[in-house]
Design an enzyme around this catalytic site. Structure first.
Site, mmCIF file in Angstrom:
data_model
loop_
_atom_site.group_PDB
_atom_site.id
_atom_site.type_symbol
_atom_site.label_atom_id
_atom_site.label_comp_id
_atom_site.label_asym_id
_atom_site.label_seq_id
_atom_site.Cartn_x
_atom_site.Cartn_y
_atom_site.Cartn_z
ATOM 1 N N THR A 260 -132.100 24.306 107.009
ATOM 2 C CA THR A 260 -131.198 24.906 107.640
ATOM 3 C C THR A 260 -129.917 24.776 107.464
ATOM 4 O O THR A 260 -129.035 25.488 107.656
ATOM 5 C CB THR A 260 -131.367 25.239 109.363
ATOM 6 O OG1 THR A 260 -131.160 23.857 109.749
ATOM 7 C CG2 THR A 260 -132.830 25.404 109.650
ATOM 8 N N GLN B 183 -143.236 23.210 104.384
ATOM 9 C CA GLN B 183 -142.019 23.807 104.943
ATOM 10 C C GLN B 183 -142.132 23.821 106.448
ATOM 11 O O GLN B 183 -142.964 24.029 107.275
ATOM 12 C CB GLN B 183 -141.917 25.271 104.373
ATOM 13 C CG GLN B 183 -141.644 25.507 102.832
ATOM 14 C CD GLN B 183 -141.304 26.820 102.440
ATOM 15 O OE1 GLN B 183 -141.788 27.000 101.136
ATOM 16 N NE2 GLN B 183 -140.893 27.638 103.403
ATOM 17 N N CYS C 168 -134.437 29.099 101.166
ATOM 18 C CA CYS C 168 -134.558 27.539 101.243
ATOM 19 C C CYS C 168 -135.608 26.737 100.641
ATOM 20 O O CYS C 168 -135.420 25.545 100.616
ATOM 21 C CB CYS C 168 -134.881 27.471 102.781
ATOM 22 S SG CYS C 168 -136.183 28.409 103.547
ATOM 23 N N HIS D 281 -137.606 20.913 104.213
ATOM 24 C CA HIS D 281 -138.538 21.352 103.015
ATOM 25 C C HIS D 281 -139.047 20.338 102.184
ATOM 26 O O HIS D 281 -137.856 19.844 101.301
ATOM 27 C CB HIS D 281 -138.327 22.690 102.643
ATOM 28 C CG HIS D 281 -138.358 23.872 103.581
ATOM 29 N ND1 HIS D 281 -138.833 23.624 104.823
ATOM 30 C CD2 HIS D 281 -137.837 25.175 103.453
ATOM 31 C CE1 HIS D 281 -138.477 25.021 105.407
ATOM 32 N NE2 HIS D 281 -137.970 25.758 104.530
ATOM 33 N N ARG E 67 -146.709 26.027 105.594
ATOM 34 C CA ARG E 67 -145.876 25.528 106.950
ATOM 35 C C ARG E 67 -146.882 24.456 107.600
ATOM 36 O O ARG E 67 -147.673 24.297 107.667
ATOM 37 C CB ARG E 67 -146.026 26.721 108.042
ATOM 38 C CG ARG E 67 -145.233 26.590 109.079
ATOM 39 C CD ARG E 67 -143.479 26.863 108.713
ATOM 40 N NE ARG E 67 -143.355 28.195 108.463
ATOM 41 C CZ ARG E 67 -142.083 28.641 107.905
ATOM 42 N NH1 ARG E 67 -141.259 27.571 107.471
ATOM 43 N NH2 ARG E 67 -142.040 29.821 107.605
#
Length: 362
Positions: A338, A184, A158, A252, A245
């Site tokens: 996702t 992310q 991803c 992202h 993160r």
């Protein structure tokens, strides 16, 4: 009798599995008929197995609530009722490699969201708009597996989706050095703020294994097939990354600096982004974005809240393309991790594999 292809989801109770379930509701080509998960969930209804762990923003679809979950390790039983499967299992890499090959050997194609087979040389790792020609390696993989119909195809990580398509579109200008930092979302770790409250107001400057994926996977995407294997690009392109993160649920973001061997203008770069169209667009795949990449001219875009759902989460948003004092150009990219980056990307891959004849009814 339904003409739709019958599909199963392996690892259906996890976050990516749940996303597959929501995407397959009312799909024009595919019908979800089987959900499989660990032995702990097997024998329960899907609603019972998921319990209070439903992580999607939309409610659990009614059609799946009373499906009885099968044991993912009971390969023959899961495979017998489906034409192909999506894989989102949560196991060790060795276990994933083994079980995905077991499914393929039952003549059941496996379209995987997992990373375990991304570096298997005869497994195509495809962004359908960018490198669909890599699906041709499936015929060599089938020889190795001893199958006529079964195979494994995977989607890339991803984290690379927000910048790799740009590099692909700009390949004629010969990108050479790329520095990328990715910011992310927590859903990339299978989490929401409810189950990861310590991420609120926090960043973590480490995501295990992510930087190697960000640096190396684009080179396989840009590679070529040679002697039945995909050989990664070796033309001098180098990518270095840091992956962080951040307290965002979905999306992202990447900040990217790039040098080119040939010096494009800003107008040339933007024109290439906006005019690009790939095979999914030509074929009119159900989940293909009409416009794969959009360029925003506003100085404060892309933003997660405004742009992450562009083209139903399947498009990519680029902005802030400008000259740099050290590199040639820099820009900011955003992709839904996702959707485009995980289950949606795998679903688009399956649609492509059906459209070009690799996935058919059993």
């Amino acid at each position: 009798m339904s003409e739709k292809l019958k599909v199963g989801v392996l690892g259906a109770t996890g976050m990516v599995g749940q996303r597959f379930v929501t995407l397959l509701e009312n799909h024009p080509w595919f019908e979800l008929v089987t959900v499989a998960a660990s032995a702990h969930s097997a024998g329960k209804t899907y609603e019972e197995a998921v319990g209070d762990r439903w992580k999607m923003e939309t409610p659990m679809p009614e059609f799946v609530k009373n499906m009885v979950v099968k044991d993912v390790s009971d390969v023959e039983n899961v495979a017998k009722d489906v034409d192909f499967v999506f894989s989102a299992v949560n196991m060790s890499k060795d276990e994933i490699r083994a079980i995905e090959e077991e499914y393929a050997k039952t003549e059941t194609p496996v379209v995987s969201n997992n990373s375990a087979h991304r570096w298997t040389p005869d497994v195509p790792m495809v962004i359908p708009e960018i490198n669909p020609q890599h699906y041709e390696v499936i015929k060599d993989q089938r020889k190795r597996l001893g199958t006529t119909r079964g195979f494994i195809a995977v989607k890339p990580n991803c984290s690379i989706q927000a910048y790799t398509p740009c590099l692909a579109v700009w390949m004629e200008f010969e990108p050479r050095e790329v520095v990328v930092s990715t910011y992310q979302a927590i859903s990339g770790a299978g989490k929401t703020f409810k189950d990861w409250p310590e991420m609120i107001g926090n960043i973590i400057p480490f995501i295990s294994g992510e930087e190697e994926k960000s640096e190396q996977e684009p080179l396989k995407v840009f590679g070529h097939i040679e002697d039945g294997k995909i050989v990664k690009l070796d033309n001098g392109l180098r990518i270095t990354s840091q992956c962080i993160r951040v307290p965002v649920l979905n999306g992202h973001t990447a900040t990217v600096f790039v040098n080119f061997a040939k010096k494009p203008t800003k107008e040339q770069l933007i024109e290439k982004l906006e005019s690009f169209s790939g095979e999914p667009q030509r074929l009119g795949l159900p989940h293909a974005p009409k416009q794969f990449i959009q360029y925003r001219t506003e100085p404060d875009r892309p933003q997660v809240k405004l742009d992450v759902d562009y083209e139903g989460g399947m498009g990519i948003t680029i902005g802030r393309l400008r000259e740099d004092s050290i590199f040639d150009w820099k820009f900011v990219g955003l992709a839904h991790n996702t959707l485009r980056g995980a289950a949606g990307g795998a679903l688009e891959s399956a649609e492509m594999l059906k459209a070009i004849g690799y996935i058919t009814k059993k």
